[in-house]
Design an enzyme around this catalytic site. Structure first.
Site, PDB file in Angstrom:
ATOM      1  N   ASN A 189       9.227   0.709  61.116  1.00  0.00           N
ATOM      2  CA  ASN A 189       9.291   1.216  59.432  1.00  0.00           C
ATOM      3  C   ASN A 189       7.908   1.984  59.827  1.00  0.00           C
ATOM      4  OD1 ASN A 189      11.068  -0.549  58.038  1.00  0.00           O
ATOM      5  ND2 ASN A 189       9.379  -2.013  58.490  1.00  0.00           N
ATOM      6  N   HIS A 218      13.000  -6.836  46.624  1.00  0.00           N
ATOM      7  CA  HIS A 218      12.722  -8.236  48.284  1.00  0.00           C
ATOM      8  C   HIS A 218      12.313  -9.621  48.404  1.00  0.00           C
ATOM      9  CE1 HIS A 218      10.314  -9.036  51.221  1.00  0.00           C
ATOM     10  NE2 HIS A 218      10.864  -8.235  52.416  1.00  0.00           N
ATOM     11  N   GLU A 269      11.345  -1.702  43.489  1.00  0.00           N
ATOM     12  CA  GLU A 269      10.816  -1.428  44.818  1.00  0.00           C
ATOM     13  C   GLU A 269      11.033   0.675  44.965  1.00  0.00           C
ATOM     14  OE1 GLU A 269      12.868  -2.620  48.430  1.00  0.00           O
ATOM     15  OE2 GLU A 269      12.904  -4.378  47.598  1.00  0.00           O
ATOM     16  N   SER A 311      13.768  -1.557  50.715  1.00  0.00           N
ATOM     17  CA  SER A 311      14.461  -1.307  52.060  1.00  0.00           C
ATOM     18  C   SER A 311      15.142  -1.142  52.726  1.00  0.00           C
ATOM     19  CB  SER A 311      13.303  -2.691  52.090  1.00  0.00           C
ATOM     20  OG  SER A 311      14.324  -3.782  51.325  1.00  0.00           O
ATOM     21  N   ASP A 338       6.807  -2.376  44.188  1.00  0.00           N
ATOM     22  CA  ASP A 338       6.622  -2.280  45.017  1.00  0.00           C
ATOM     23  C   ASP A 338       6.800  -1.060  45.716  1.00  0.00           C
ATOM     24  OD1 ASP A 338       7.140  -2.344  48.113  1.00  0.00           O
ATOM     25  OD2 ASP A 338       7.953  -4.665  46.928  1.00  0.00           O
ATOM     26  N   HIS A 395       7.539   0.638  51.452  1.00  0.00           N
ATOM     27  CA  HIS A 395       8.720   1.818  51.927  1.00  0.00           C
ATOM     28  C   HIS A 395       8.732   3.473  51.152  1.00  0.00           C
ATOM     29  CE1 HIS A 395      10.722  -1.131  54.061  1.00  0.00           C
ATOM     30  NE2 HIS A 395      11.252  -1.877  53.786  1.00  0.00           N
ATOM     31  N   LYS A 440       4.133  -0.155  56.801  1.00  0.00           N
ATOM     32  CA  LYS A 440       5.331   0.737  57.101  1.00  0.00           C
ATOM     33  C   LYS A 440       4.211   2.234  57.017  1.00  0.00           C
ATOM     34  CE  LYS A 440       7.292  -2.964  54.863  1.00  0.00           C
ATOM     35  NZ  LYS A 440       7.712  -4.310  56.009  1.00  0.00           N
TER      36      LYS A 440
HETATM   37  C1  LIG Z   1      10.330  -4.056  50.107  1.00  0.00           C
HETATM   38  C2  LIG Z   1       8.564  -5.108  51.003  1.00  0.00           C
HETATM   39  N1  LIG Z   1       8.593  -4.997  49.986  1.00  0.00           N
HETATM   40  C3  LIG Z   1       7.153  -5.679  50.744  1.00  0.00           C
HETATM   41  C4  LIG Z   1       7.574  -6.442  52.291  1.00  0.00           C
HETATM   42  C5  LIG Z   1       6.101  -7.511  53.182  1.00  0.00           C
HETATM   43  O1  LIG Z   1       5.281  -6.678  53.209  1.00  0.00           O
HETATM   44  P1  LIG Z   1       5.006  -6.905  55.007  1.00  0.00           P
HETATM   45  O2  LIG Z   1       5.662  -6.974  55.953  1.00  0.00           O
HETATM   46  O3  LIG Z   1       3.069  -6.435  54.834  1.00  0.00           O
HETATM   47  O4  LIG Z   1       4.644  -8.362  54.889  1.00  0.00           O
HETATM   48  C6  LIG Z   1       8.589  -5.513  53.015  1.00  0.00           C
HETATM   49  C7  LIG Z   1       8.488  -5.765  53.870  1.00  0.00           C
HETATM   50  O5  LIG Z   1       9.425  -5.660  54.648  1.00  0.00           O
HETATM   51  C8  LIG Z   1       9.231  -5.157  51.901  1.00  0.00           C
HETATM   52  O6  LIG Z   1      10.175  -4.030  52.767  1.00  0.00           O
END
Ligand SMILES: Cc1ncc(COP(=O)(O)O)c(C=O)c1O
Length: 394
Positions: A52, A138, A178, A182, A207, A210, A244
Site C-alpha cells: 500500500n 474494515h 471508507e 481497501s 476511514d 487508502h 498506506k
Molecule cells: C480501511 C482500513 N482501515 C484501517 C486499517 C488499519 O490501518 P493500520 O494498517 O494502520 O492498522 C486498514 C489497514 O489495512 C484499512 O485498510
C-alpha cells in the site's frame, strides 16, 4: 498442553482452514525492485504489486533521512504513554500539521489505524447508539462496534438509497464509510453521504486509510493542485493511517476539539499504551509534507494506473471500475486465486491473493496495487503474466 481442550479446538480449526484453502500464513517480504531502484540498491528480486506504499515513500531517501533526523532529535521511542510523558513536540507538530491540512480542530495519534478505529468507536459510542456502516467497512470498525455495545446496521456497498433508508430509521446516529475501499479500490460517494448525514443529524465518519495523500478527484479531472494534494472529505470525523500512501506507520483521528478532548480523557487504547514513537511522528509529518511539495509522485501514480488499465483492456483482462491504486482482478475461487498468485510469484511478481472472509464468498481476488515507483516495463511484465495465468473462461 496437547490434551488441553482449547489446544484441541485450535488444532481442529487450523485443520479446517487448511482443508478449505483459507489458512493464512506469513511470508518473509522480499526486496521490492521498484522501491529498490529508487535507492539504487542491488539484489532486487521481486516486483511488488501487493503493498500500500502507493507513492513510493517507504524507501524514499528523504524519508530515510527524516527518520534518522527524528530519532536524533527526539529518540526512537516515546518511552511512556501519552498522558504520562510520552507526548512530545513531534506528536504535537504532526497533529497540528494534519489539522491545518484537513481543517479539523483536533487530532489524536495512535500506533496503528486498527487501534485508532477501535479506540474511536469504543470511546464515543455505547449501548443504545446506532452505527450505520457500509457493507464493506474494515474489520477494525466492526470490532470497535462490538466492543462499544452500539448496534451495527449495514447498508449495501456504496448504496445511497439504502443508506438513506437506514438514516430515516435511525437518525442521530453515525455513518461509517471508507473513502477508498481497501479491497475494491472504489470510492465512496462522500458528498452525497455528507448531505444525507446532515439531513438526518448524523455524524459522517470517514476511514481515509487508502485515500489520504492522493487526491483522485483532482487527478481524474487533471486539476491537480499542490495545496489540495491531501483529500479532506466532508466529514465530522476522519481517520487517516500513515501505513498506506504515507509509507510509514501510525494513524490519526481528526475531529472537533471536544471529541479529541474526550478521547484523551477516556480512550483506554490511548491512555494505557506507549505513545507512537516520536521519530515515527516526525517521519509521518515529513511524508505529509512530501505529498504537498511533490505532487509529481501522485501524478506518476495516476499515469501508472491508467497505463495498467489500458494494457489490461488490450488483453481482455476484466477489471473493476476502480481508478485508484487498488486494482482488483476478481477470480472467484480461493484455490485458483492462490495458484495464480503463486505462479506470478515464481516469475518475480508479487500480488495479494485475497480470500474470504476478507472479501465476500466467491469473490476471491488478486489485489493488484500500482504505485508511483513502478515503471512501464514492470507493469507490462505483470499484465503479460496475468494474461497467461488467468483462466481461459475469464
Ligand atoms: C480501511 C482500513 N482501515 C484501517 C486499517 C488499519 O490501518 P493500520 O494498517 O494502520 O492498522 C486498514 C489497514 O489495512 C484499512 O485498510
Amino acid at each position: 498442553m496437547a490434551n488441553h481442550p482449547i489446544s484441541s479446538r485450535i488444532s481442529h480449526r487450523l485443520q479446517q482452514l487448511q482443508t478449505d484453502g483459507l489458512l493464512r500464513q506469513r511470508k518473509l517480504a522480499e526486496l521490492d525492485k521498484a522501491s529498490a531502484n529508487n535507492l539504487a540498491r542491488t539484489i532486487p528480486n521481486i516486483i511488488d504489486f501487493s503493498h500500500n506504499d502507493y507513492l513510493g515513500l517507504a524507501n524514499d531517501p528523504e524519508m530515510i533521512a527524516a527518520i534518522h533526523a527524528g530519532a536524533i532529535k527526539y529518540g526512537v521511542g516515546s518511552k511512556a504513554s501519552p498522558l504520562v510523558s510520552g507526548y512530545s513536540e513531534a506528536h504535537l507538530k504532526l497533529e497540528q500539521g494534519l489539522c491545518e491540512l484537513t481543517g479539523h480542530e483536533g487530532g489524536l495519534l495512535f500506533c496503528s489505524g486498527f487501534s485508532a478505529n477501535q479506540a474511536l468507536i469504543k470511546t464515543l459510542f455505547e449501548a443504545g447508539d446506532v452505527i450505520i456502516a457500509d457493507k464493506l467497512i474494515h474489520a477494525s470498525v466492526i470490532d470497535g462496534v462490538k466492543d462499544s455495545g452500539a448496534a451495527l446496521k449495514r447498508y449495501k456497498h456504496n448504496d445511497i438509497t439504502h443508506a438513506e433508508q437506514l438514516l430515516n430509521r435511525f437518525p442521530n446516529s453515525a455513518l461509517f464509510t471508507e473513502s477508498v475501499f481497501s479491497m475494491d479500490g472504489d470510492r465512496a460517494p462522500l458528498d452525497a453521504l455528507s448531505n444525507l448525514c446532515k439531513q438526518h443529524n448524523s455524524w459522517l465518519v470517514v476511514d481515509d486509510a487508502h485515500g489520504f495523500g492522493i487526491n483522485y478527484e483532482e487527478l481524474a479531472s487533471n486539476r491537480f493542485n499542490v495545496s489540495r494534494a491531501a483529500v479532506t472529505p466532508q466529514c465530522d470525523i476522519q481517520v487517516i493511517t500513515f501505513g498506506k500512501a504515507l509509507g510509514c506507520q501510525g494513524a490519526c483521528v481528526l475531529a472537533s476539539q471536544q471529541i479529541i478532548d474526550y478521547m484523551v480523557a477516556q480512550s483506554r487504547h490511548y491512555i494505557y499504551s506507549t505513545a507512537l514513537s516520536p521519530a515515527s511522528a516526525h517521519l509521518a509529518l515529513t511524508a505529509v509534507n512530501l505529498t504537498q511539495s511533490q505532487p509529481d509522485k501522485a501524478s506518476t501514480l495516476f499515469a501508472n494506473i491508467a497505463f495498467f488499465r489500458s494494457l489490461c483492456n488490450a488483453k481482455n483482462i476484466a477489471l473493476t471500475e476502480s481508478i485508484t491504486a487498488i486494482q482488483p482482478v476478481i477470480i472467484g475461487d480461493s484455490e485458483r486465486t492462490l495458484a495464480i498468485a503463486k505462479a506470478l510469484k515464481q516469475q518475480g511478481l508479487q500480488v495479494g491473493a485475497i480470500r474470504p472472509p476478507t472479501v465476500p464468498k466467491g469473490q476471491a481476488r488478486l489485489r493488484v496495487t500500482i504505485n508511483a515507483s513502478h515503471n512501464a516495463e514492470q507493469i507490462t511484465q505483470l499484465v503479460d503474466a496475468l494474461a497467461v495465468q488467468l483462466p481461459r473462461e475469464y
